[in-house]
Design a protein around this motif. Structure first.
Motif, mmCIF file in Angstrom:
data_model
loop_
_atom_site.group_PDB
_atom_site.id
_atom_site.type_symbol
_atom_site.label_atom_id
_atom_site.label_comp_id
_atom_site.label_asym_id
_atom_site.label_seq_id
_atom_site.Cartn_x
_atom_site.Cartn_y
_atom_site.Cartn_z
ATOM 1 N N THR A 7 0.844 -1.188 0.000
ATOM 2 C CA THR A 7 0.000 0.000 0.000
ATOM 3 C C THR A 7 0.876 1.233 0.000
ATOM 4 O OG1 THR A 7 -1.708 -1.169 1.250
ATOM 5 C CG2 THR A 7 -1.824 1.238 1.221
ATOM 6 N N ASP A 8 0.547 2.206 -0.830
ATOM 7 C CA ASP A 8 1.322 3.445 -0.884
ATOM 8 C C ASP A 8 1.452 4.070 0.501
ATOM 9 O OD1 ASP A 8 1.532 3.164 -3.608
ATOM 10 O OD2 ASP A 8 0.026 4.697 -4.092
ATOM 11 N N ALA A 9 2.648 4.615 0.768
ATOM 12 C CA ALA A 9 2.921 5.380 1.991
ATOM 13 C C ALA A 9 2.689 4.587 3.266
ATOM 14 C CB ALA A 9 2.072 6.660 2.012
ATOM 15 N N THR A 10 2.766 3.246 3.169
ATOM 16 C CA THR A 10 2.572 2.374 4.326
ATOM 17 C C THR A 10 3.757 1.417 4.418
ATOM 18 O OG1 THR A 10 0.175 2.470 4.063
ATOM 19 C CG2 THR A 10 1.055 0.683 5.404
ATOM 20 N N ASP A 11 4.278 1.238 5.635
ATOM 21 C CA ASP A 11 5.437 0.360 5.818
ATOM 22 C C ASP A 11 5.171 -1.027 5.244
ATOM 23 O OD1 ASP A 11 6.865 2.333 7.030
ATOM 24 O OD2 ASP A 11 6.701 1.533 9.066
ATOM 25 N N PHE A 12 6.146 -1.521 4.504
ATOM 26 C CA PHE A 12 6.089 -2.860 3.924
ATOM 27 C C PHE A 12 7.295 -3.626 4.479
ATOM 28 C CE2 PHE A 12 6.954 -6.100 0.750
ATOM 29 C CZ PHE A 12 5.691 -6.544 0.372
ATOM 30 N N ASP A 13 7.027 -4.752 5.161
ATOM 31 C CA ASP A 13 8.084 -5.482 5.861
ATOM 32 C C ASP A 13 8.913 -6.323 4.897
ATOM 33 O OD1 ASP A 13 7.171 -4.478 8.268
ATOM 34 O OD2 ASP A 13 5.899 -6.215 8.691
ATOM 35 N N LEU A 14 10.231 -6.332 5.137
ATOM 36 C CA LEU A 14 11.139 -7.197 4.408
ATOM 37 C C LEU A 14 11.587 -8.316 5.342
ATOM 38 C CD1 LEU A 14 13.075 -4.511 2.333
ATOM 39 C CD2 LEU A 14 11.116 -5.890 1.653
ATOM 40 N N VAL A 15 12.786 -8.220 5.910
ATOM 41 C CA VAL A 15 13.276 -9.259 6.817
ATOM 42 C C VAL A 15 14.199 -8.610 7.834
ATOM 43 C CG1 VAL A 15 15.214 -9.848 5.301
ATOM 44 C CG2 VAL A 15 14.386 -11.540 6.934
ATOM 45 N N HIS A 16 14.291 -9.186 9.031
ATOM 46 C CA HIS A 16 15.152 -8.679 10.112
ATOM 47 C C HIS A 16 14.929 -7.188 10.371
ATOM 48 C CE1 HIS A 16 17.318 -12.368 10.807
ATOM 49 N NE2 HIS A 16 17.669 -12.450 9.551
ATOM 50 N N GLY A 17 13.669 -6.800 10.480
ATOM 51 C CA GLY A 17 13.324 -5.441 10.876
ATOM 52 C C GLY A 17 13.313 -4.419 9.781
ATOM 53 N N ALA A 18 13.817 -4.742 8.596
ATOM 54 C CA ALA A 18 13.876 -3.767 7.512
ATOM 55 C C ALA A 18 12.488 -3.521 6.925
ATOM 56 C CB ALA A 18 14.821 -4.248 6.416
ATOM 57 N N THR A 19 12.197 -2.261 6.647
ATOM 58 C CA THR A 19 10.940 -1.904 5.992
ATOM 59 C C THR A 19 11.217 -0.912 4.870
ATOM 60 O OG1 THR A 19 10.458 -0.026 7.454
ATOM 61 C CG2 THR A 19 9.633 -2.190 8.131
ATOM 62 N N ILE A 20 10.294 -0.864 3.919
ATOM 63 C CA ILE A 20 10.301 0.164 2.882
ATOM 64 C C ILE A 20 8.943 0.838 2.874
ATOM 65 C CG2 ILE A 20 12.048 -0.930 1.417
ATOM 66 C CD1 ILE A 20 9.746 -2.048 -0.294
ATOM 67 N N THR A 21 8.912 2.062 2.358
ATOM 68 C CA THR A 21 7.650 2.777 2.179
ATOM 69 C C THR A 21 7.437 2.926 0.681
ATOM 70 O OG1 THR A 21 8.027 4.001 4.227
ATOM 71 C CG2 THR A 21 6.344 4.851 2.736
ATOM 72 N N PRO A 22 6.534 2.129 0.082
ATOM 73 C CA PRO A 22 6.426 2.067 -1.377
ATOM 74 C C PRO A 22 5.493 3.118 -1.969
ATOM 75 C CG PRO A 22 5.015 0.411 -0.411
ATOM 76 C CD PRO A 22 5.714 1.100 0.741
ATOM 77 N N THR A 23 5.706 3.353 -3.249
ATOM 78 C CA THR A 23 4.770 4.104 -4.087
ATOM 79 C C THR A 23 4.585 3.300 -5.364
ATOM 80 O OG1 THR A 23 5.531 6.234 -3.221
ATOM 81 C CG2 THR A 23 4.331 6.254 -5.311
ATOM 82 N N VAL A 24 3.356 2.808 -5.592
ATOM 83 C CA VAL A 24 3.076 1.941 -6.731
ATOM 84 C C VAL A 24 2.848 2.782 -7.978
ATOM 85 C CG1 VAL A 24 1.497 0.206 -7.680
ATOM 86 C CG2 VAL A 24 2.103 0.167 -5.241
ATOM 87 N N GLY A 25 3.473 2.330 -9.090
ATOM 88 C CA GLY A 25 3.244 2.960 -10.384
ATOM 89 C C GLY A 25 2.270 2.120 -11.178
#
Length: 420
Positions: free
Chosen positions: A180-198
């Motif tokens: 979801t745009d502007a919402t934390d997306f979990d990866l692994v070992h605590g890492a997150t990204i904040t995505p923007t979908v095109g």
């Protein structure tokens, strides 16, 4: 008469120089080095006799040339501590490695997630960018794969996030993660990204994101060679070295400590009588014993081994160059070599004699420590076995292997000592 000088009250202080052979200034308590097993020669050189012809027998006078001092001591290799790791601060012994013809590269927690956009696998339809969120808290680098399992745009598309097993870590997989745009997306070992979908995603779209562990990374150097100032002191007797450079030997033995043995040479500076200085060893972390509980992974050629000991002399060739117009401690070459002692595996599991026969190289990896802030991670991508024999240890067949660590064609990469 003054009391005798105790050999059990020695101190060593050290700092990096910005100009070769020039002291950066007075040292503070935090520049004290927590050492063990020290030996030092304050002044040595090459004695040049006058070779006089005299009408009687007797020794000739002479003078000392290429004057230098030497110092050897051991420092325990440990992580820098979680606070230092989060701050991007190198370990307390990092400056000693830099004076041992090693380069230092710092990776802060904020730099643990690869820059956007992700790498598409096989030409995916969907597109997205992201901002790095919470940093990766793992201790080894991991490549994360995002596989679309439900197509759509923001708030609809679902992914399976996975990472293969690596070293001592099991494979990771998390399913049905909605992007979801502007919402934390979990990866692994605590890492997150904040995505923007095109462009919207289709089922099967796949992407990878590289996660890299933070820490201080030390590799051999051939060009930019740093130097330092040290003094050691027995009782009131202080001996200063300038323009110091040296070599390091890496030692890790079961039921012992992970040690760095330094061998330095420097230009003799001031010798003086001083009060014992105040020391602050707080930046040096308590070490962990090298054993099955604290050292979760060791492998040679991708095969996990049962290690008795590992020794690698980085092999910096340090010489004193004393000429008219220049007097300097220089590094002129390097050849890293050592030994590994480990339980002999079956030839069907790993035939190291084949490597000895052909000269084919093997990767070596040792992870010592379990938690971020306490990790010492040694990798040698191209070890060549130069000798291999059996030996008996309590009735168990062991291999004792002589090794040489080779650089790739890129150079300066025969080993990496990472402090995480």
């Amino acid at each position: 008469m003054a009391d005798e000088i105790s050999m059990n009250t020695a101190v060593v202080f050290n700092q990096l120089e910005s100009t070769y052979g020039v002291s950066p200034g007075a040292m503070t308590a935090s520049q004290a080095v927590l050492i063990k097993s020290m030996t030092a020669v304050p002044l040595t050189g090459n004695r040049v006799e006058r070779d006089l012809v005299k009408p009687y027998f007797g020794a000739n006078p002479g003078k000392l040339t290429a004057q230098r001092g030497t110092m050897q001591f051991t420092v325990e290799a440990t992580g820098a501590g979680e606070t230092a790791l989060d701050a991007g601060t190198p370990p307390a012994f990092g400056r000693l490695l830099r004076q041992s013809v090693m380069s230092e590269t710092m990776r802060a927690p904020a730099a643990t997630i690869a820059a956007s956009p992700p790498t598409g696998v096989g030409g995916p339809t969907g597109t997205f960018t992201y901002a790095a969120g919470d940093p990766y808290e793992g201790i080894v680098d991991r490549l994360v794969t995002l596989l679309c399992t439900t197509g759509g745009g923001s708030g609809t598309a679902e992914f399976t996030v996975s990472a293969p097993a690596i070293a001592h870590l099991a494979a990771y997989e998390a399913t049905e993660q909605v992007m979801t745009d502007a919402t934390d997306f979990d990866l692994v070992h605590g890492a997150t990204i904040t995505p923007t979908v095109g462009t919207a995603f289709e089922v099967g779209d796949s992407y990878t994101i590289q996660l890299s562990a933070p820490g201080a990374f030390y590799t051999p150097e051939s060009d930019t060679i740093e130097s330092g100032e040290s003094f050691f002191q027995y009782g009131p007797n202080r001996h200063q070295f300038l323009g110091q450079r040296g070599n390091v030997t890496i030692n890790a033995a079961a039921d012992g400590y992970f040690d760095l043995q330094f061998d330095f040479m420097g230009l003799p500076g001031t010798f003086s009588s001083e009060a014992i200085p105040t020391v602050d060893f707080s930046a040096f972390q308590d070490p962990l014993i090298v054993d099955n509980d604290n050292s979760p992974y060791v492998a040679l050629g991708g095969v996990e081994i049962v290690l008795r000991s590992f020794n690698l002399n980085v092999g910096q060739n340090i010489v004193m160059r004393s000429l008219v117009g220049q007097k300097k401690v220089r590094a002129t070459d390097r050849a890293a070599s050592g030994t590994i002692v480990f339980e002999a595996p079956g030839l069907d599991d790993a035939d190291y004699f084949a490597n000895l026969r052909t000269g084919a190289t093997l990767a070596f990896e040792l992870i010592h420590g379990l938690l971020r802030g306490e990790i010492v991670h040694l990798t040698c991508p191209q070890l060549e076995i130069t000798g291999l024999q059996y030996q008996d240890e309590e009735g168990v067949a062991m291999f004792s292997a002589n090794i040489t660590a080779l650089p790739s064609d890129a150079g300066n990469d025969e080993l990496t000592l990472a402090i995480k």
